[in-house]
Design a protein around this motif. Structure first.
Motif, PDB file in Angstrom:
ATOM      1  N   ALA A 137       0.831  -1.205   0.000  1.00 30.41           N
ATOM      2  CA  ALA A 137       0.000   0.000   0.000  1.00 30.41           C
ATOM      3  C   ALA A 137       0.865   1.256   0.000  1.00 30.41           C
ATOM      4  O   ALA A 137       0.559   2.242  -0.687  1.00 30.41           O
ATOM      5  N   ALA A 138       1.952   1.233   0.756  1.00 33.37           N
ATOM      6  CA  ALA A 138       2.860   2.381   0.787  1.00 33.37           C
ATOM      7  C   ALA A 138       3.521   2.579  -0.572  1.00 33.37           C
ATOM      8  O   ALA A 138       3.690   3.716  -1.036  1.00 33.37           O
ATOM      9  N   LEU A 139       3.896   1.484  -1.227  1.00 35.48           N
ATOM     10  CA  LEU A 139       4.496   1.585  -2.551  1.00 35.48           C
ATOM     11  C   LEU A 139       3.490   2.125  -3.559  1.00 35.48           C
ATOM     12  O   LEU A 139       3.819   2.996  -4.380  1.00 35.48           O
ATOM     13  N   ALA A 140       2.250   1.626  -3.514  1.00 35.96           N
ATOM     14  CA  ALA A 140       1.218   2.102  -4.438  1.00 35.96           C
ATOM     15  C   ALA A 140       0.991   3.600  -4.271  1.00 35.96           C
ATOM     16  O   ALA A 140       0.850   4.335  -5.258  1.00 35.96           O
ATOM     17  N   ALA A 141       0.959   4.075  -3.027  1.00 31.44           N
ATOM     18  CA  ALA A 141       0.772   5.502  -2.774  1.00 31.44           C
ATOM     19  C   ALA A 141       1.938   6.310  -3.343  1.00 31.44           C
ATOM     20  O   ALA A 141       1.745   7.394  -3.911  1.00 31.44           O
ATOM     21  N   LYS A 142       3.151   5.783  -3.196  1.00 28.93           N
ATOM     22  CA  LYS A 142       4.339   6.450  -3.732  1.00 28.93           C
ATOM     23  C   LYS A 142       4.249   6.561  -5.252  1.00 28.93           C
ATOM     24  O   LYS A 142       4.537   7.626  -5.832  1.00 28.93           O
ATOM     25  N   LEU A 143       3.848   5.495  -5.915  1.00 29.38           N
ATOM     26  CA  LEU A 143       3.757   5.510  -7.372  1.00 29.38           C
ATOM     27  C   LEU A 143       2.664   6.457  -7.857  1.00 29.38           C
ATOM     28  O   LEU A 143       2.844   7.189  -8.843  1.00 29.38           O
ATOM     29  N   LYS A 144       1.527   6.453  -7.181  1.00 31.87           N
ATOM     30  CA  LYS A 144       0.421   7.319  -7.591  1.00 31.87           C
ATOM     31  C   LYS A 144       0.767   8.794  -7.429  1.00 31.87           C
ATOM     32  O   LYS A 144       0.223   9.651  -8.135  1.00 31.87           O
ATOM     33  N   ALA A 145       1.676   9.101  -6.515  1.00 34.08           N
ATOM     34  CA  ALA A 145       2.073  10.492  -6.274  1.00 34.08           C
ATOM     35  C   ALA A 145       3.248  10.930  -7.143  1.00 34.08           C
ATOM     36  O   ALA A 145       3.666  12.089  -7.078  1.00 34.08           O
ATOM     37  N   THR A 146       3.778  10.016  -7.958  1.00 33.95           N
ATOM     38  CA  THR A 146       4.969  10.308  -8.761  1.00 33.95           C
ATOM     39  C   THR A 146       4.586  10.551 -10.214  1.00 33.95           C
ATOM     40  O   THR A 146       3.979   9.686 -10.849  1.00 33.95           O
ATOM     41  N   PRO A 147       4.915  11.704 -10.785  1.00 32.44           N
ATOM     42  CA  PRO A 147       4.600  11.959 -12.198  1.00 32.44           C
ATOM     43  C   PRO A 147       5.583  11.242 -13.118  1.00 32.44           C
ATOM     44  O   PRO A 147       6.764  11.088 -12.792  1.00 32.44           O
ATOM     45  N   ALA A 148       5.082  10.804 -14.259  1.00 34.38           N
ATOM     46  CA  ALA A 148       5.941  10.180 -15.266  1.00 34.38           C
ATOM     47  C   ALA A 148       6.677  11.259 -16.051  1.00 34.38           C
ATOM     48  O   ALA A 148       6.266  12.420 -16.086  1.00 34.38           O
ATOM     49  N   THR A 149       7.779  10.864 -16.681  1.00 37.21           N
ATOM     50  CA  THR A 149       8.508  11.754 -17.575  1.00 37.21           C
ATOM     51  C   THR A 149       8.417  11.196 -18.994  1.00 37.21           C
ATOM     52  O   THR A 149       7.865  10.118 -19.218  1.00 37.21           O
ATOM     53  N   GLU A 150       8.958  11.910 -19.943  1.00 33.28           N
ATOM     54  CA  GLU A 150       8.924  11.441 -21.324  1.00 33.28           C
ATOM     55  C   GLU A 150       9.830  10.225 -21.485  1.00 33.28           C
ATOM     56  O   GLU A 150      10.971  10.216 -21.020  1.00 33.28           O
ATOM     57  N   LYS A 151       9.313   9.195 -22.149  1.00 40.65           N
ATOM     58  CA  LYS A 151      10.107   7.991 -22.368  1.00 40.65           C
ATOM     59  C   LYS A 151      11.272   8.276 -23.295  1.00 40.65           C
ATOM     60  O   LYS A 151      11.144   9.022 -24.263  1.00 40.65           O
ATOM     61  N   GLN A 152      12.402   7.668 -22.982  1.00 38.80           N
ATOM     62  CA  GLN A 152      13.588   7.768 -23.820  1.00 38.80           C
ATOM     63  C   GLN A 152      13.777   6.462 -24.587  1.00 38.80           C
ATOM     64  O   GLN A 152      13.382   5.396 -24.127  1.00 38.80           O
ATOM     65  N   THR A 153      14.384   6.535 -25.754  1.00 38.86           N
ATOM     66  CA  THR A 153      14.722   5.347 -26.529  1.00 38.86           C
ATOM     67  C   THR A 153      16.201   5.067 -26.351  1.00 38.86           C
ATOM     68  O   THR A 153      17.029   5.972 -26.465  1.00 38.86           O
ATOM     69  N   PHE A 154      16.521   3.814 -26.055  1.00 39.39           N
ATOM     70  CA  PHE A 154      17.897   3.437 -25.775  1.00 39.39           C
ATOM     71  C   PHE A 154      18.448   2.600 -26.915  1.00 39.39           C
ATOM     72  O   PHE A 154      17.739   1.787 -27.512  1.00 39.39           O
ATOM     73  N   SER A 155      19.732   2.776 -27.204  1.00 39.98           N
ATOM     74  CA  SER A 155      20.344   2.093 -28.343  1.00 39.98           C
ATOM     75  C   SER A 155      20.290   0.588 -28.208  1.00 39.98           C
ATOM     76  O   SER A 155      20.263  -0.141 -29.193  1.00 39.98           O
ATOM     77  N   ALA A 156      20.265   0.094 -26.948  1.00 38.03           N
ATOM     78  CA  ALA A 156      20.240  -1.358 -26.738  1.00 38.03           C
ATOM     79  C   ALA A 156      18.872  -1.956 -27.025  1.00 38.03           C
ATOM     80  O   ALA A 156      18.724  -3.164 -27.153  1.00 38.03           O
ATOM     81  N   GLN A 157      17.831  -1.096 -27.132  1.00 38.05           N
ATOM     82  CA  GLN A 157      16.491  -1.598 -27.388  1.00 38.05           C
ATOM     83  C   GLN A 157      16.329  -1.916 -28.865  1.00 38.05           C
ATOM     84  O   GLN A 157      16.560  -1.074 -29.727  1.00 38.05           O
ATOM     85  N   SER A 158      15.926  -3.143 -29.159  1.00 39.57           N
ATOM     86  CA  SER A 158      15.635  -3.504 -30.544  1.00 39.57           C
ATOM     87  C   SER A 158      14.195  -3.145 -30.847  1.00 39.57           C
ATOM     88  O   SER A 158      13.322  -3.289 -30.007  1.00 39.57           O
ATOM     89  N   GLN A 159      13.947  -2.664 -32.037  1.00 37.49           N
ATOM     90  CA  GLN A 159      12.608  -2.258 -32.405  1.00 37.49           C
ATOM     91  C   GLN A 159      11.865  -3.424 -33.051  1.00 37.49           C
ATOM     92  O   GLN A 159      12.330  -4.006 -34.025  1.00 37.49           O
ATOM     93  N   PRO A 160      10.696  -3.795 -32.520  1.00 40.50           N
ATOM     94  CA  PRO A 160       9.965  -4.922 -33.076  1.00 40.50           C
ATOM     95  C   PRO A 160       9.386  -4.608 -34.447  1.00 40.50           C
ATOM     96  O   PRO A 160       9.041  -3.467 -34.746  1.00 40.50           O
ATOM     97  N   THR A 161       9.306  -5.631 -35.292  1.00 39.34           N
ATOM     98  CA  THR A 161       8.630  -5.528 -36.572  1.00 39.34           C
ATOM     99  C   THR A 161       7.233  -6.093 -36.404  1.00 39.34           C
ATOM    100  O   THR A 161       7.064  -7.192 -35.881  1.00 39.34           O
ATOM    101  N   ALA A 162       6.213  -5.343 -36.814  1.00 43.69           N
ATOM    102  CA  ALA A 162       4.833  -5.771 -36.609  1.00 43.69           C
ATOM    103  C   ALA A 162       4.564  -7.099 -37.303  1.00 43.69           C
ATOM    104  O   ALA A 162       5.030  -7.352 -38.415  1.00 43.69           O
ATOM    105  N   CYS A 163       3.800  -7.966 -36.626  1.00 44.97           N
ATOM    106  CA  CYS A 163       3.417  -9.249 -37.205  1.00 44.97           C
ATOM    107  C   CYS A 163       2.078  -9.094 -37.928  1.00 44.97           C
ATOM    108  O   CYS A 163       1.218  -8.325 -37.511  1.00 44.97           O
ATOM    109  N   ASP A 164       1.899  -9.832 -39.015  1.00 44.95           N
ATOM    110  CA  ASP A 164       0.632  -9.788 -39.756  1.00 44.95           C
ATOM    111  C   ASP A 164      -0.447 -10.525 -38.981  1.00 44.95           C
ATOM    112  O   ASP A 164      -0.172 -11.471 -38.276  1.00 44.95           O
TER     113      ASP A 164
END
Length: 251
Positions: A224-251
């Motif tokens: 419950a304490a963790l959930a309260a902490k997360l709900k009170a924390t604003p997100a930031t803009e996601k960053q793209t990292f070079s190690a992340q491979s980009q998925p190719t959409a499946c048909d």
């Protein structure tokens, strides 16, 4: 607990590529007499995080859901023909994760929180040709995910990958990185299985002394304490990292 890095959600091949060293498990008891049996060894691995996972901001920015789970059952995967022939390698292991409670969800998450999923866990290191004698494997700074223990996990949905020339990979739930999987036995953050051993919250505080992150901050508290902490924390803009491979959409 920032004692290493990991290929989050990686299967056997990813862990086998990591550097490993045979270590004795952590032991908070006094040194045993020489005639006492030696504790079982644990093979420790290193790797790289998939996404940032250290702070509350990391969790609410990159996770889709944060859940309380129990490791319900496990399956040891067959030894490959190549590893059996050379007598060494990695024996994979999967764990059935059962979701007990959803603590937090990101608005606009691509998939609803899972009720269960199959987790690709650290398995066993084959070194002497005998699969039955293979040593348990763990990753620095992460739980091994052992049956009967409870954890809090921040997960995100990885879409199906269909890259040309490769076997299609189905969509799956994956952790963010080292800081996104937390012991939670007895409904106490930091208490439970870590790196293949069981620790109390008090022991966890000692092990992470001087480290600063969400996991370290929340040791000894409940979900419950963790959930309260997360709900009170604003997100930031996601960053793209070079190690992340980009998925190719499946048909």
């Amino acid at each position: 607990m920032k004692r290493g890095m990991y290929f989050a959600g990686a299967g056997a091949a990813g862990l086998l590529a990591a550097a490993v060293a045979v270590l004795a498990p952590h032991d908070d008891q006094p040194e045993a007499a020489s005639e006492a049996p030696a504790p079982p060894r644990i093979v420790m691995a290193e790797g790289d995080d998939r996404l940032p996972s250290t702070t509350a901001t990391d969790w609410v920015t990159y996770a889709d859901h944060v859940v309380v789970v129990t490791a319900a059952s496990e399956r040891r995967l067959p030894v490959s023909a190549t590893e059996a022939a050379r007598g060494e390698g990695l024996i994979g292991r999967t764990v059935d994760m059962q979701v007990k409670k959803v603590l937090w969800s990101r608005k606009g998450a691509p998939e609803a929180a899972p009720k269960s999923w199959t987790y690709n866990a650290a398995g066993f290191a084959l070194t002497n040709g005998d699969p039955e004698a293979a040593a348990p494997m763990a990753v620095h700074g992460r739980p091994r995910m052992e049956v009967g223990h409870q954890y809090i996990v921040a997960v995100s949905w990885e879409p199906a990958r269909c890259s040309p020339g490769d076997k299609p990979e189905p969509g799956r739930w994956m952790g963010l990185g080292e800081g996104s999987e937390v012991p939670y036995d007895g409904n106490t953050i930091g208490q439970g299985e870590m790196e293949g051993r069981v620790q109390t919250a008090a022991q966890a505080r000692i092990l992470v002394a001087g480290e600063h992150g969400l996991e370290e901050e929340m040791i000894g508290q409940d979900a419950a304490a963790l959930a309260a902490k997360l709900k009170a924390t604003p997100a930031t803009e996601k960053q793209t990292f070079s190690a992340q491979s980009q998925p190719t959409a499946c048909d």
